[in-house]
Motif scaffolding. Structure first.
Motif, mmCIF file in Angstrom:
data_model
loop_
_atom_site.group_PDB
_atom_site.id
_atom_site.type_symbol
_atom_site.label_atom_id
_atom_site.label_comp_id
_atom_site.label_asym_id
_atom_site.label_seq_id
_atom_site.Cartn_x
_atom_site.Cartn_y
_atom_site.Cartn_z
ATOM 1 N N ASN A 490 45.037 -42.219 -5.860
ATOM 2 C CA ASN A 490 43.830 -41.397 -5.948
ATOM 3 C C ASN A 490 42.632 -42.213 -5.465
ATOM 4 O OD1 ASN A 490 42.042 -39.332 -6.613
ATOM 5 N ND2 ASN A 490 41.949 -39.939 -8.783
ATOM 6 N N ASP A 492 40.162 -41.552 -3.487
ATOM 7 C CA ASP A 492 38.822 -40.965 -3.380
ATOM 8 C C ASP A 492 38.218 -40.658 -4.745
ATOM 9 O OD1 ASP A 492 40.335 -38.815 -4.171
ATOM 10 O OD2 ASP A 492 39.730 -37.481 -2.521
ATOM 11 N N ASP A 494 39.182 -38.574 -7.173
ATOM 12 C CA ASP A 494 39.175 -37.186 -7.619
ATOM 13 C C ASP A 494 39.259 -37.145 -9.145
ATOM 14 O OD1 ASP A 494 39.997 -34.182 -6.369
ATOM 15 O OD2 ASP A 494 40.611 -34.581 -8.431
ATOM 16 N N ASP A 496 40.246 -34.955 -11.136
ATOM 17 C CA ASP A 496 41.472 -34.367 -11.665
ATOM 18 C C ASP A 496 42.708 -35.160 -11.288
ATOM 19 O OD1 ASP A 496 40.179 -32.172 -12.905
ATOM 20 O OD2 ASP A 496 40.013 -31.174 -10.962
ATOM 21 N N ASP A 500 45.587 -36.059 -2.159
ATOM 22 C CA ASP A 500 45.637 -35.149 -1.012
ATOM 23 C C ASP A 500 45.112 -35.850 0.233
ATOM 24 O OD1 ASP A 500 42.915 -35.318 -1.550
ATOM 25 O OD2 ASP A 500 42.793 -33.299 -2.423
ATOM 26 N N GLY A 502 42.195 -36.153 1.330
ATOM 27 C CA GLY A 502 41.003 -36.948 1.085
ATOM 28 C C GLY A 502 41.337 -38.390 0.754
ATOM 29 N N ASP A 503 42.416 -38.606 0.011
ATOM 30 C CA ASP A 503 42.828 -39.968 -0.334
ATOM 31 C C ASP A 503 43.350 -40.714 0.899
ATOM 32 O OD1 ASP A 503 42.543 -39.732 -3.345
ATOM 33 O OD2 ASP A 503 43.919 -38.081 -2.931
#
Length: 667
Positions: A490, A492, A494, A496, A500, A502-503
């Protein structure tokens, strides 16, 4: 060493008279002590009297051996294997619930059973009948899960017992006899029988293994006795006789009937009798339901409630018992709640909560990504509750006797791990029966995601490089194999925890473009918490005019450590008298909801109590929060405990609301 020497035996109940205590002219006792090694053989054992104790000892003429301040007893012979006296014997373990070392072990043996009787299975059937009836009676039905029973078959030359018909002697191996000390129903063994019974138990079950010996005599004539060995005929009342006698020897209970027993020493030290009849001085006050009159009338209206019924321990007045008609008062009925509780408390003095503890209790145990399973093999009884703490913080997950601990989310270091096991049953109110087991978890290989994210391939040196990019691409597009520590992917940040594109973009940017470091690992978790402790019942039952309670407020005290841990104490929380106290803690925005749950065992009890309940909430940052306590027994119209706290400016305080009904306020 110190030892108590039994002086007498107790006759069984009679319809027209009490149990009677007698001191036989002869007898045998067994004392187990550690002796010297095989190279030395002592010549005598010295007994030094320190005190004469017990319910009846002071009122009887004692044998001379017990009146001498000191006596030397010559050792006549040695036996390393506890060899039996003559007699054909065999043993069968007819109930096996686990290791004898952590069980109540009962040995059942017979007298007056001939070879033909044994071959026909008569003694086997008698022992099984006794076993089945014994295990179906409360509280033994609950405790029987941790009771082992051995049956020793003993052959006698003749059936029955001496003086079954007065003056007629029988040739039996254990020499059982009626009319001991002139009491027809007093069926007991003589000294030879005692010696043979002990020898059989030691040789076939093991010295130091067994706890109680029960002798079944092959006759249907009414009789029996209690003492160091319990004896009963096979009269239809035999199971009740044994339960009654074990109530004395095991449960430490008093007789509850009123038949006169001249010379019996006064006292009310047994748990089921009391000179007091009301108020805090009444031993079983916590068992008395609201509205029960004290003293309690002796009629059927109060036949199934705990009260204070006058007459017990061979007296008609001035002493009280807790139950209208209990098995300590008459045969053919059950034990009352107070007598049941006494058995349970004695039982847990014999056994422990765990048959096995793993890893070794108190050991320092390495913990890595694969984890280590901590826990116990619990005693096979119901109603055991488990609570785990890691470094003093309650683990919020509902766990049983085992806990798989990994290093996920844990920085390198050592952590104290604790398991508390509680016998949570409506049979016990006087005290909490529990045991605690502890270990040290050594997280030496690093926690899952410490510092910055990006170590997707789980590099031992926590380096983020092209290998991590390859691992992330493999997870997202090729083999879909998840990383060992998903938090590392994770990148980025996030909120939650979703991994995805973004990472992937963030990791590429760090490695090849702007070199901006990926996001930091998220905090160990969202706020969580639960019940960590509670007091015993502190309220006073209704109907007690001698006491005026001032517990007319419900309060919440709080304290905050300044960074993450909030401690709450609900003062005067209303619950059932015998609950398993629990709560559901929920976090909705800036609102902390504490919904208290009255999780009842066996339907609970017909009364309410006040408790002080301690909660602990972790991973809670400073700020303003609304506290809402949902209480199961909040009186209609009374305001709820609903208030705001500012942990940044007021780290400790108390908030109270008035309460107008039972169990808070007296009418």
């Amino acid at each position: 060493m110190q030892a108590e020497l039994p002086l007498g035996i107790r006759s069984t109940l009679a319809e027209d008279g009490p149990c009677e205590m007698v001191i036989p002219e002869e007898g045998v006792i067994i004392i187990r002590i550690s002796g010297p090694d095989g190279s030395t053989q002592p010549s005598a054992v010295r007994l030094t009297q320190q005190a004469v104790a017990g319910r009846a000892a002071q009122t009887f003429d004692l044998p001379p051996v017990f009146t001498a301040p000191q006596i030397d007893l010559p050792i006549q012979s040695f036996s390393s294997d506890g060899a039996l006296l003559d007699g054909p014997l065999s043993v069968t373990k007819i109930r096996d619930t686990g290791p004898d070392a952590n069980r109540l072990v009962i040995v059942v043996m017979g007298d007056g059973y001939t070879s033909a009787n044994l071959l026909a299975g008569i003694f086997e059937d008698d022992a099984t009948l006794f076993l089945n009836s014994f295990g179906s009676e409360s509280p033994w039905d609950l405790l029987f899960g941790a009771v082992n029973v051995y049956r020793i078959d003993i052959e006698s030359n003749e059936e029955g017992a001496d003086h079954e018909i007065y003056g007629v002697l029988k040739d039996t191996y254990l020499n059982s006899s009626f009319w001991v000390n002139g009491i027809e129903r007093l069926l007991a063994l003589n000294s030879t029988g005692y010696s043979r019974a002990y020898s059989a138990a030691n040789s076939f079950v093991g010295t130091g293994v067994w706890d109680h010996i029960l002798v079944l005599v092959n006759t249907d004539k009414y009789g029996g006795s209690g003492g160091t060995i319990a004896v009963t005929s096979m009269h239809p009342s035999a199971p009740d006789i044994i339960l009654h006698e074990l109530g004395h020897s095991f449960g430490q209970l008093a007789d509850e009937y009123e038949s006169a027993y001249p010379g019996y020493p006064p006292g009310d030290y047994e748990p089921n009798v009391d000179y007091d009849f009301s108020g805090p001085g009444l031993k079983w006050n916590i068992w008395v339901e609201a509205g029960t009159p004290l003293p309690t009338p002796e009629n059927s209206a109060y036949g199934s409630v705990v009260g204070a019924f006058e007459g017990a321990r061979y007296l008609t007045t001035g002493i009280y018992r807790p139950w209208y008609v209990c098995l300590m008062r008459a045969l053919g009925v059950a034990f009352g709640p107070v007598c049941k509780e006494a058995h349970v408390m004695e039982f847990f003095d014999v056994v422990t909560m765990a048959d096995d503890v793993f890893p070794t209790e108190g050991s320092i145990v390495p913990v890595d990504h694969d984890g280590e399973t901590f826990g116990i093999t619990p005693l096979p009884v119901s109603n055991l509750a488990y609570r785990w703490r890691l470094d003093g913080v309650v683990v919020p997950t509902e766990l049983g006797p085992e806990y798989l601990l990994t290093n996920e989310g844990l920085p390198v270091g050592q952590y104290d791990l604790e398991l508390r096991v509680t016998f949570a049953s409506s049979l016990v109110r006087q005290e909490t029966i529990s045991a605690t087991y502890q270990w040290v978890a050594d997280v030496s290989s690093g926690g899952c995601c410490v510092g910055l994210t990006g170590n997707v391939d789980n590099d031992v040196d926590d380096i983020c490089d092209i290998g991590d990019l390859t691992a992330l691409i493999d997870y997202m597009f090729i083999s879909f194999t998840p990383p060992v520590c998903m938090e590392e992917a994770n990148t980025d940040g996030d909120i939650d925890g979703i991994v995805d594109m973004g990472d992937l973009t963030t990791l590429i940017d760090f490695l090849f473009i702007t070199f901006t470091p990926p996001a930091a690992c998220q905090a160990a978790g969202s706020p969580s918490g639960g019940v960590i402790d509670h007091s015993s019942c502190k309220s006073i039952p209704l109907g007690d005019p001698a006491v005026d309670t001032t517990d007319e407020w419900g309060c919440v005290e709080w304290s905050y450590d300044g960074s993450s841990v909030l401690s709450l104490t609900h003062v005067n929380a209303g619950f059932n008298c015998c609950p398993i106290i629990a709560a559901d803690l929920r976090f909705e925005g800036d609102t902390i909801i504490v919904e208290e749950l009255d999780s009842l065992d066996n339907g609970g009890c017909a009364c309410l109590c006040l408790f002080d309940v301690d909660y602990e909430i972790n991973s809670l940052p400073p700020g303003q929060y609304r506290i809402l306590v949902i209480e199961p027994y909040l009186p209609t119209g009374d305001p709820p405990l609903d208030f705001w706290i500012d942990l940044s400016s007021t780290p400790a305080g108390i908030h109270c609301e008035s309460r107008t009904e039972y169990p808070w306020a007296q009418p």
